[in-house]
Motif scaffolding. Structure first.
Motif, PDB file in Angstrom:
ATOM      1  N   PHE A   7     -46.831 -61.690   5.581  1.00  0.00           N
ATOM      2  CA  PHE A   7     -47.869 -62.695   5.409  1.00  0.00           C
ATOM      3  C   PHE A   7     -47.402 -63.881   4.564  1.00  0.00           C
ATOM      4  N   ARG A   8     -46.416 -63.651   3.713  1.00  0.00           N
ATOM      5  CA  ARG A   8     -45.875 -64.773   2.933  1.00  0.00           C
ATOM      6  C   ARG A   8     -45.126 -65.764   3.823  1.00  0.00           C
ATOM      7  N   THR A   9     -44.558 -65.271   4.914  1.00  0.00           N
ATOM      8  CA  THR A   9     -43.791 -66.150   5.807  1.00  0.00           C
ATOM      9  C   THR A   9     -44.596 -66.587   7.028  1.00  0.00           C
ATOM     10  N   GLN A  10     -45.877 -66.271   7.044  1.00  0.00           N
ATOM     11  CA  GLN A  10     -46.718 -66.673   8.175  1.00  0.00           C
ATOM     12  C   GLN A  10     -46.836 -68.194   8.239  1.00  0.00           C
ATOM     13  N   PRO A  11     -46.598 -68.790   9.400  1.00  0.00           N
ATOM     14  CA  PRO A  11     -46.699 -70.251   9.520  1.00  0.00           C
ATOM     15  C   PRO A  11     -48.093 -70.749   9.168  1.00  0.00           C
ATOM     16  N   LEU A  12     -48.148 -71.871   8.504  1.00  0.00           N
ATOM     17  CA  LEU A  12     -49.429 -72.444   8.110  1.00  0.00           C
ATOM     18  C   LEU A  12     -50.305 -72.733   9.316  1.00  0.00           C
ATOM     19  N   SER A  13     -49.690 -73.167  10.404  1.00  0.00           N
ATOM     20  CA  SER A  13     -50.460 -73.489  11.605  1.00  0.00           C
ATOM     21  C   SER A  13     -51.187 -72.264  12.144  1.00  0.00           C
ATOM     22  N   SER A  14     -50.562 -71.082  12.031  1.00  0.00           N
ATOM     23  CA  SER A  14     -51.201 -69.875  12.543  1.00  0.00           C
ATOM     24  C   SER A  14     -52.381 -69.464  11.674  1.00  0.00           C
ATOM     25  N   THR A  20     -43.191 -61.694  15.598  1.00  0.00           N
ATOM     26  CA  THR A  20     -44.584 -61.322  15.856  1.00  0.00           C
ATOM     27  C   THR A  20     -45.490 -62.548  15.901  1.00  0.00           C
ATOM     28  N   PHE A  21     -45.200 -63.538  15.074  1.00  0.00           N
ATOM     29  CA  PHE A  21     -46.028 -64.752  15.079  1.00  0.00           C
ATOM     30  C   PHE A  21     -45.853 -65.537  16.375  1.00  0.00           C
ATOM     31  N   ASP A  22     -44.646 -65.549  16.904  1.00  0.00           N
ATOM     32  CA  ASP A  22     -44.396 -66.234  18.176  1.00  0.00           C
ATOM     33  C   ASP A  22     -45.154 -65.556  19.312  1.00  0.00           C
ATOM     34  N   VAL A  23     -45.125 -64.218  19.310  1.00  0.00           N
ATOM     35  CA  VAL A  23     -45.831 -63.452  20.339  1.00  0.00           C
ATOM     36  C   VAL A  23     -47.326 -63.750  20.302  1.00  0.00           C
ATOM     37  N   VAL A  24     -47.888 -63.657  19.124  1.00  0.00           N
ATOM     38  CA  VAL A  24     -49.333 -63.834  18.966  1.00  0.00           C
ATOM     39  C   VAL A  24     -49.760 -65.249  19.347  1.00  0.00           C
ATOM     40  N   GLN A  25     -49.004 -66.244  18.926  1.00  0.00           N
ATOM     41  CA  GLN A  25     -49.376 -67.625  19.232  1.00  0.00           C
ATOM     42  C   GLN A  25     -49.348 -67.888  20.726  1.00  0.00           C
ATOM     43  N   ASN A  26     -48.376 -67.302  21.409  1.00  0.00           N
ATOM     44  CA  ASN A  26     -48.305 -67.463  22.866  1.00  0.00           C
ATOM     45  C   ASN A  26     -49.519 -66.843  23.544  1.00  0.00           C
ATOM     46  N   ILE A  27     -49.942 -65.683  23.072  1.00  0.00           N
ATOM     47  CA  ILE A  27     -51.125 -65.022  23.640  1.00  0.00           C
ATOM     48  C   ILE A  27     -52.370 -65.877  23.408  1.00  0.00           C
ATOM     49  N   ILE A  28     -52.528 -66.377  22.189  1.00  0.00           N
ATOM     50  CA  ILE A  28     -53.703 -67.188  21.861  1.00  0.00           C
ATOM     51  C   ILE A  28     -53.729 -68.475  22.684  1.00  0.00           C
ATOM     52  N   ASP A  29     -52.602 -69.141  22.771  1.00  0.00           N
ATOM     53  CA  ASP A  29     -52.537 -70.385  23.551  1.00  0.00           C
ATOM     54  C   ASP A  29     -52.923 -70.138  25.005  1.00  0.00           C
ATOM     55  N   THR A  30     -52.496 -68.994  25.539  1.00  0.00           N
ATOM     56  CA  THR A  30     -52.796 -68.679  26.939  1.00  0.00           C
ATOM     57  C   THR A  30     -54.273 -68.357  27.129  1.00  0.00           C
ATOM     58  N   VAL A  31     -54.860 -67.611  26.200  1.00  0.00           N
ATOM     59  CA  VAL A  31     -56.288 -67.307  26.297  1.00  0.00           C
ATOM     60  C   VAL A  31     -57.105 -68.588  26.196  1.00  0.00           C
ATOM     61  N   LYS A  32     -56.710 -69.480  25.314  1.00  0.00           N
ATOM     62  CA  LYS A  32     -57.404 -70.771  25.203  1.00  0.00           C
ATOM     63  C   LYS A  32     -57.305 -71.549  26.509  1.00  0.00           C
ATOM     64  N   GLN A  33     -56.136 -71.527  27.107  1.00  0.00           N
ATOM     65  CA  GLN A  33     -55.931 -72.219  28.381  1.00  0.00           C
ATOM     66  C   GLN A  33     -56.832 -71.639  29.463  1.00  0.00           C
ATOM     67  N   LYS A  34     -56.915 -70.321  29.516  1.00  0.00           N
ATOM     68  CA  LYS A  34     -57.761 -69.663  30.520  1.00  0.00           C
ATOM     69  C   LYS A  34     -59.235 -69.958  30.249  1.00  0.00           C
ATOM     70  N   ASN A  35     -59.614 -69.929  29.007  1.00  0.00           N
ATOM     71  CA  ASN A  35     -61.003 -70.192  28.647  1.00  0.00           C
ATOM     72  C   ASN A  35     -61.400 -71.625  28.988  1.00  0.00           C
ATOM     73  N   LEU A  36     -60.479 -72.545  28.785  1.00  0.00           N
ATOM     74  CA  LEU A  36     -60.755 -73.947  29.082  1.00  0.00           C
ATOM     75  C   LEU A  36     -60.998 -74.137  30.582  1.00  0.00           C
ATOM     76  N   LYS A  37     -60.202 -73.444  31.395  1.00  0.00           N
ATOM     77  CA  LYS A  37     -60.349 -73.553  32.849  1.00  0.00           C
ATOM     78  C   LYS A  37     -61.660 -72.944  33.315  1.00  0.00           C
ATOM     79  N   GLU A  38     -62.123 -71.909  32.598  1.00  0.00           N
ATOM     80  CA  GLU A  38     -63.329 -71.195  33.026  1.00  0.00           C
ATOM     81  C   GLU A  38     -64.535 -71.549  32.161  1.00  0.00           C
ATOM     82  N   LYS A  39     -64.431 -72.644  31.422  1.00  0.00           N
ATOM     83  CA  LYS A  39     -65.452 -72.971  30.426  1.00  0.00           C
ATOM     84  C   LYS A  39     -66.829 -73.158  31.043  1.00  0.00           C
ATOM     85  N   LYS A  40     -66.846 -73.598  32.260  1.00  0.00           N
ATOM     86  CA  LYS A  40     -68.144 -73.827  32.898  1.00  0.00           C
ATOM     87  C   LYS A  40     -68.935 -72.525  33.055  1.00  0.00           C
TER      88      LYS A  40
END
Length: 405
Positions: free
Chosen positions: A160-167, A115-135
């Motif tokens: 939650f105990r095994t949630q990566p610190l980066s997330s 689940t953490f891998d799924v969520v991080q991929n979604i977040i990274d992609t939204v950030k990427q899209k937002n960066l392209k459309e930031k203007k």
């Protein structure tokens, strides 16, 4: 979910004799034959209200035995990113809710790391899209809130105990206990929903499957393997109800323009689950239980009252259920391959995976002390009757993207 049994009844290449167990004639694994049953007075089974994966982080836990699911999730990562980049309208979302917060939910999250891998991929992609459309985005920097949803007795502590610190630094986390067959989030609060390998779990075992006066009584098997038409129909009806409930609940939670991403497995049209390797394994588990009943470890009556609340629909049936919902527009609906589809799996791998999935529900129904014996017997049966993966029918893996109207 299907009523027709097409194709030939050629047995999967598993060397297994016909076995007579407690008065029930068991077919060769993979053989399509109607099974004669002896009518017996029965009571309605009492199943637990939720069926989480095996918790904790021990050797039999889901966290250490979900690599098959992880491979499928990893295989869909690129498609998930493409779908978000193409279909998510950040401006539209910002008009419907707080402009700085993107809310994501993983329905049926179980326990990490998938689940953490799924969520991080979604977040990274939204950030990427937002960066392209930031203007075009004059609001505050994006913040992310992630809702991890599963049944109330899911092991959220381990999650939650095994949630990566980066997330923990990337988003705010919320545990949301509750069945995804109903609403679990406020209306118009969600931007991206995701679920994978979950929709085959039903809200309950179909009632008629345990009614001794019904032709849908499922005495012969512990699953819907599509060999008894009346049983299949009962499961099909329950799946249609549950799928409708799932989509209706998501339609209330997801904002207009938001996305719902679905992935999982179906049966090819005309193929019964009994001819897949997964169906064969569950039928073997049922036979192991019958062997244990002969020895007094459990009882025939308990086994007859036990049916798994899972249903693998045929692909056309699944697509029809999706298309009937009027709240979403279908952006993507395609079949994809599982990277392990043509890879022979070891007996240890199979036994460990199914134990992690079924441990809780089997223990709830049969009590303590049965699970160890059951899966030891399954391992031995797999050694004696090895599965020929080349002969087994393969599931169809789907990837679907829905957009809230």
């Amino acid at each position: 979910m299907l009523s027709s049994f097409l194709g030939h009844a050629s047995a999967i290449a598993i060397a297994s004799p016909v076995v007579s167990i407690v008065g029930i004639r068991r077919p060769i694994y993979g053989e399509m034959k109607q099974v004669g049953v002896v009518e017996k007075q029965r009571e309605m089974p009492t199943f637990p209200q939720s069926f989480p994966m095996n918790g904790g982080d021990g050797p039999h836990s889901y966290i250490h035995n979900s690599s098959y699911q992880k491979v499928a999730i990893d295989g869909a990562k690129e498609k998930t990113s493409e779908a978000i980049l193409k279909n998510l309208d950040l401006e539209l979302l910002n008009r419907n809710s707080d402009a700085s917060i993107v809310r994501i939910a993983d329905f049926g999250c179980s326990i990490g790391p998938n689940t953490f891998d799924v969520v991080q991929n979604i977040i990274d992609t939204v950030k990427q899209k937002n960066l392209k459309e930031k203007k075009n985005n004059i609001g505050a920097p994006l913040e992310f809130q992630v809702c991890f949803n599963d049944q109330p007795n899911n092991d959220f502590n381990t999650l939650f105990r095994t949630q990566p610190l980066s997330s923990k630094q990337a988003y705010l986390s919320v545990g949301v206990p509750g069945s995804f067959h109903g609403r679990v989030l406020p209306k118009n609060s969600l931007h991206i929903g995701h679920t994978t390998y979950t929709l085959h779990w039903l809200s309950k075992v179909p009632q008629h499957v345990s009614n001794n006066k019904s032709p849908a009584i499922n005495k012969s098997y512990i699953q819907c393997n599509n060999l008894v038409e009346e049983v299949t129909k009962a499961y099909e009806i329950q799946f249609k109800i549950d799928m409708g409930s799932f989509l209706e609940a998501r339609a209330e939670e997801i904002v207009s323009g938001g996305l719902m991403i679905l992935s999982g497995q179906c049966l090819p049209d005309g193929i019964p689950k009994a001819l897949t390797w997964q169906g064969v394994v569950i039928d073997m588990i049922g036979d192991c239980l019958m062997d244990m009943a002969k020895l007094g470890i459990t009882s025939k009556e308990k086994i007859e009252l036990f049916s798994l609340p899972t249903y693998i629909p045929h692909i056309s049936e699944f697509k029809a259920n999706i298309e009937q919902n009027e709240n979403f527009r279908i952006e993507t609906m395609e079949e994809i391959s599982h990277p392990m589809d043509y890879m022979p799996l070891t007996n240890d791998f199979i036994t460990s995976m199914f134990r992690a999935i079924l441990n809780t529900i089997i223990e709830e129904h049969f009590g303590d002390g049965v699970v160890d014996e059951l899966f030891e017997r399954l391992a031995k049966k797999l050694d004696k009757y090895p599965i020929d993966f080349k002969m087994c029918k393969k599931y169809v893996n789907y990837f679907i993207v829905l957009k809230r109207k």
